[in-house]
Design a protein around this motif. Structure first.
Motif, PDB file in Angstrom:
ATOM      1  N   ALA A 176      28.645 -31.274  -9.184  1.00  0.00           N
ATOM      2  CA  ALA A 176      28.458 -30.618  -7.890  1.00  0.00           C
ATOM      3  C   ALA A 176      29.715 -30.647  -7.040  1.00  0.00           C
ATOM      4  O   ALA A 176      30.001 -29.678  -6.317  1.00  0.00           O
ATOM      5  N   ASP A 177      30.473 -31.740  -7.097  1.00  0.00           N
ATOM      6  CA  ASP A 177      31.666 -31.818  -6.245  1.00  0.00           C
ATOM      7  C   ASP A 177      32.915 -31.249  -6.923  1.00  0.00           C
ATOM      8  O   ASP A 177      34.004 -31.233  -6.334  1.00  0.00           O
ATOM      9  N   TYR A 179      17.047 -22.558  -8.306  1.00  0.00           N
ATOM     10  CA  TYR A 179      18.202 -22.180  -9.126  1.00  0.00           C
ATOM     11  C   TYR A 179      17.739 -21.609 -10.462  1.00  0.00           C
ATOM     12  O   TYR A 179      16.862 -22.157 -11.129  1.00  0.00           O
ATOM     13  N   GLU A 205      25.515 -24.856  -7.247  1.00  0.00           N
ATOM     14  CA  GLU A 205      26.381 -25.318  -6.169  1.00  0.00           C
ATOM     15  C   GLU A 205      25.619 -26.321  -5.321  1.00  0.00           C
ATOM     16  O   GLU A 205      24.397 -26.252  -5.199  1.00  0.00           O
ATOM     17  N   ALA A 206      26.340 -27.247  -4.730  1.00  0.00           N
ATOM     18  CA  ALA A 206      25.709 -28.269  -3.900  1.00  0.00           C
ATOM     19  C   ALA A 206      24.861 -27.625  -2.808  1.00  0.00           C
ATOM     20  O   ALA A 206      25.317 -26.717  -2.113  1.00  0.00           O
ATOM     21  N   GLY A 207      23.629 -28.066  -2.692  1.00  0.00           N
ATOM     22  CA  GLY A 207      22.718 -27.547  -1.687  1.00  0.00           C
ATOM     23  C   GLY A 207      21.927 -26.337  -2.125  1.00  0.00           C
ATOM     24  O   GLY A 207      21.055 -25.860  -1.397  1.00  0.00           O
ATOM     25  N   LYS A 208      22.202 -25.817  -3.327  1.00  0.00           N
ATOM     26  CA  LYS A 208      21.516 -24.616  -3.802  1.00  0.00           C
ATOM     27  C   LYS A 208      20.642 -24.904  -5.021  1.00  0.00           C
ATOM     28  O   LYS A 208      20.322 -24.005  -5.801  1.00  0.00           O
ATOM     29  N   GLU A 209      20.213 -26.153  -5.157  1.00  0.00           N
ATOM     30  CA  GLU A 209      19.406 -26.537  -6.306  1.00  0.00           C
ATOM     31  C   GLU A 209      18.011 -25.893  -6.314  1.00  0.00           C
ATOM     32  O   GLU A 209      17.549 -25.437  -7.374  1.00  0.00           O
TER      33      GLU A 209
END
Length: 294
Positions: free
Chosen positions: A15-16, A52, A45-49
């Motif tokens: 994610a990072d 998905y 992407e981080a926060g879009k789990e």
């Protein structure tokens, strides 16, 4: 057994951006992992789990295919979210799962584990479970039937707080009544609903299509932030495999004694750096299995 990793174990560094898909497969090869099981949201992407859909990510899929071919580390299966308790959305959810069946076939993966409700959804009462159960079973049966035509085995895992516990899983297996529908047996997740892991694991292993191994710290009180409250009010937190409070050696002994000889994925969700937790856990897993086999 073929020992490998779940991509979920690497989620923080995927994610990072500090670990790429290519770097993940390189790590797997360097550490002797025999397969990768993909938790689909690992590449979001981080926060879009939430919501998905890996099937819509052609570039990512192509990178997975190329990295698997280059390193020789196969994709063993996919794990994905699904929700079958909203009747108006159920068929759309089923079709999404079927698209992931097709993706399994494309990737050469023979297994798909799908949820049946959101992971965090907690049962309110027995009547709710009984009301939702027939629709869940019908959805699982339709997906299993389709997946059989694609050479993919489907399963449900002891995951979250609703369709969890060895009794509920085996009841669902019986209700679906399809030879292509199995269980993904996670030796640690039974704790989420306070089901004793050793008893529950042994009860479900005869029906296993896939196995997850992990370790948890377990407390009867809340030690502080970062601990998950179980359905019955205990607290758990992920640990390096072999470091926690589960009797991992005996759990592995049960797997070996059952005759299970398929894919085993190590899941790491502890507080140590991801690569450290994965590497030490995989070494411990191999060592314990070697001790058990003599």
């Amino acid at each position: 057994m073929k020992l490998g990793m779940s991509s979920y174990s690497f989620r923080p560094i995927l994610a990072d951006g500090s670990l790429t898909i290519e770097g993940l497969f390189d790590w797997l090869k360097a550490n002797g992992a025999e397969h990768l099981e993909i938790a689909t949201f690992s590449f979001a992407e981080a926060g879009k789990e939430p919501g998905y859909d890996l099937t819509a990510e052609e570039e990512i899929i192509e990178r997975i295919e190329a990295a698997a071919a280059r390193t020789g580390v196969p994709v063993s299966g996919l794990c994905m979210a699904a929700n079958f308790i909203a009747p108006a959305e159920r068929q759309a959810q089923i079709e999404t799962v079927k698209r992931h069946v097709d993706l399994c076939k494309r990737l050469g993966a023979k297994f798909l584990r799908h949820d049946v409700v959101p992971w965090a959804y907690r049962l309110t009462d027995t009547a709710e479970f009984e009301r939702e159960f027939p629709g869940i079973a019908a959805a699982c049966r339709e997906i299993a039937d389709y997946a059989a035509t694609q050479g993919v085995v489907t399963s449900v895992e002891d995951h979250g707080f609703f369709m969890n516990s060895s009794e509920r899983l085996r009841r669902l297996l019986h209700a679906v009544d399809h030879p292509n529908f199995r269980l993904t047996v996670d030796v640690g997740n039974f704790l989420c609903v306070d089901d004793e892991p050793h008893v529950a694991t042994r009860a479900c292993l005869p029906h296993a299509g896939f196995v997850h191994v992990k370790d948890f710290y377990l407390r009867n009180f809340e030690p502080g932030p970062g601990w998950l409250k179980t359905y019955g009010g205990q607290y758990i937190r992920g640990s390096i495999f072999g470091f926690g409070d589960l009797d991992t050696h005996e759990l592995l002994n049960s797997i070996v004694a059952s005759g299970y000889d398929g894919f085993v994925s190590l899941e790491y969700e502890g507080g140590e750096p991801s690569l450290q937790g994965c590497e030490v856990g995989l070494v411990n897993l191999r060592r314990m299995l070697d001790e058990i086999r003599g």
